[in-house]
Design a protein around this motif. Structure first.
Motif, PDB file in Angstrom:
ATOM      1  N   THR A  34      58.326 -23.149  -3.423  1.00  0.00           N
ATOM      2  CA  THR A  34      58.624 -24.572  -3.225  1.00  0.00           C
ATOM      3  C   THR A  34      59.309 -25.208  -4.429  1.00  0.00           C
ATOM      4  O   THR A  34      59.841 -26.315  -4.331  1.00  0.00           O
ATOM      5  N   THR A  83      57.784 -26.253  -7.109  1.00  0.00           N
ATOM      6  CA  THR A  83      56.922 -27.231  -7.785  1.00  0.00           C
ATOM      7  C   THR A  83      56.306 -26.697  -9.072  1.00  0.00           C
ATOM      8  O   THR A  83      55.803 -27.472  -9.884  1.00  0.00           O
ATOM      9  N   ILE A  99      53.396 -19.533  -4.036  1.00  0.00           N
ATOM     10  CA  ILE A  99      53.787 -20.661  -3.179  1.00  0.00           C
ATOM     11  C   ILE A  99      54.486 -21.736  -4.003  1.00  0.00           C
ATOM     12  O   ILE A  99      55.496 -22.308  -3.591  1.00  0.00           O
ATOM     13  N   ASP A 100      53.957 -22.008  -5.205  1.00  0.00           N
ATOM     14  CA  ASP A 100      54.593 -22.987  -6.101  1.00  0.00           C
ATOM     15  C   ASP A 100      56.015 -22.562  -6.449  1.00  0.00           C
ATOM     16  O   ASP A 100      56.926 -23.398  -6.541  1.00  0.00           O
ATOM     17  N   GLN A 150      64.265 -20.334 -10.363  1.00  0.00           N
ATOM     18  CA  GLN A 150      63.367 -20.340  -9.195  1.00  0.00           C
ATOM     19  C   GLN A 150      63.406 -19.009  -8.467  1.00  0.00           C
ATOM     20  O   GLN A 150      62.361 -18.502  -8.032  1.00  0.00           O
TER      21      GLN A 150
END
Length: 390
Positions: free
Chosen positions: A66, A68, A62-63, A248
């Motif tokens: 996103t 983050t 999930i990080d 990413q």
């Protein structure tokens, strides 16, 4: 040794057409079901603490999505990871997500759930791994990671290395955990058993090599520590992706791979436990899956808290997570595999030989060699290494 033990588990499962306990009881006699029970209890404990790490994988996926989690500073990443795993509530919430997804897959059954998801996820996993490997080895300095993986260091070969190899073999082939006997019970009666085992072992080795190639070249390209152990996954790799062009995107690929790999293992663990409850306790399948999931969540809570609030709670110098890891690796899996090997080779060899020849006949020499590997070499090897580690 792993291939020999895997043959024994598949043969007992397909001959008995039941789970780990039922198959051994039916083929070798009632006392031998004990070793199947040990295997299933072991895999339940593994599922409980494995789900902690499965939750970490979900969180980092999930990080990555996103953006983050892409931090270049290793010290900041260490603090980020330490803060996450020590936060019992947040870490446990991700464990529950991982367990619920596992339960939903198993609820759908073997063909509609496990087989269907594996047919989609496993090829996807290999494709994603290949993309990351190509990207890693083409980075400046990435080839040093390949050299690090494959250049022999004979001075490091000792009993400890042999034990680590055995433990890895047990985990990667799911030996001594009741899962392969359970899967064997679903295997087509006409399927070539030695061929099936050969494919499992080959793909297990291949995925392990690809896993190393997915990580090490990128680590060397960025100039980070290749000996960071589990920290490579949650500390080093985010730093690598943060410094990589299109980082990413590759981070998402990497952590999706990780979650996929974790799920393909957890569903087999939950299936073995549920099968035992359905066949031996006469629970409905849905209730067996629910009960196992809830019980694993409770044990998993203790394992989760061992990184935070219960960090000082130790037994024999180990926190709860490490103790579960140690007991399953050093006691449960070796004990179960030892019993299954003896049962398959000396107590129920006729059944084992019949299963080996279900698709095509084997020569007496081949059967004798397989029996020797299962009944002599494997038990001796397991005993020596397990007792040495204890």
């Amino acid at each position: 040794m792993g291939v020999a033990l895997l043959i024994a588990e598949f043969a007992m499962g397909r001959a008995g057409r039941r789970g780990a306990v039922g198959s051994l009881n039916a083929v070798a006699g009632k006392p031998w079901g004990f070793f199947g029970g040990v295997g299933v209890f072991t895999v339940f404990l593994i599922l409980s603490f494995y789900s902690v790490v499965g939750g970490w994988c979900v969180k980092y996926m999930i990080d990555a999505i996103t953006g983050t989690g892409l931090i270049a500073d290793a010290a900041q990443l260490n603090a980020h990871f330490g803060g996450f795993v020590s936060d019992g509530a947040v870490s446990y919430a991700f464990l529950l997500v991982f367990l619920v997804v596992t339960a939903l897959v198993v609820l759908c059954g073997i063909e509609k759930g496990i087989e269907r998801i594996a047919k989609i996820l496993m090829p996807s996993l290999f494709i994603l791994m290949l993309i990351l490997i190509i990207r890693g080895v083409t980075l400046p300095g990435g080839w040093e990671g390949v050299t690090y993986l494959f250049k022999p260091r004979w001075e490091d070969f000792n009993m400890s290395a042999l034990f680590n190899a055995m433990g890895f073999c047990f985990f990667s082939l799911s030996l001594g955990a009741g899962t392969m006997i359970t899967y064997g019970s679903y295997l087509d009666p006409k399927a070539d058993l030695p061929g099936s085992v050969g494919w499992v072992a080959f793909l297990g080795i291949l995925s392990s090599i690809l896993g190393g190639l997915m990580v090490m070249p990128a680590v060397f390209a960025i100039g980070l520590d290749p000996t960071a152990g589990p920290g490579l996954t949650f500390v080093t790799m985010p730093a690598v992706f943060a410094q990589m062009p299109m980082g990413q995107l590759f981070a998402v690929f990497f952590y999706v791979c990780l979650v996929v790999a974790a799920l393909t293992s957890s569903v087999s663990m939950l299936e073995a436990c549920a099968t035992l409850l359905v066949q031996e306790v006469q629970l409905a399948r849905r209730n067996a899956i629910l009960l196992t999931t809830v019980a694993a969540a409770l044990v998993g809570l203790a394992a989760t808290l061992s990184f935070g609030a219960w960090g000082d709670v130790k037994f024999f110098g180990k926190n709860i997570f490490d103790l579960l890891d140690y007991v399953t690796s050093n006691v449960g899996m070796p004990l179960s595999t030892f019993g299954i090997a003896i049962a398959a080779s000396w107590v129920a060899w006729k059944a084992t030989a019949a299963q080996l020849q279900s698709a095509r006949p084997l020569s007496s020499g081949a059967l004798t060699t397989i029996r020797f590997l299962i009944g002599v070499c494997s038990p001796v090897f397991v005993l020596i290494v397990a007792l040495g580690s204890l």
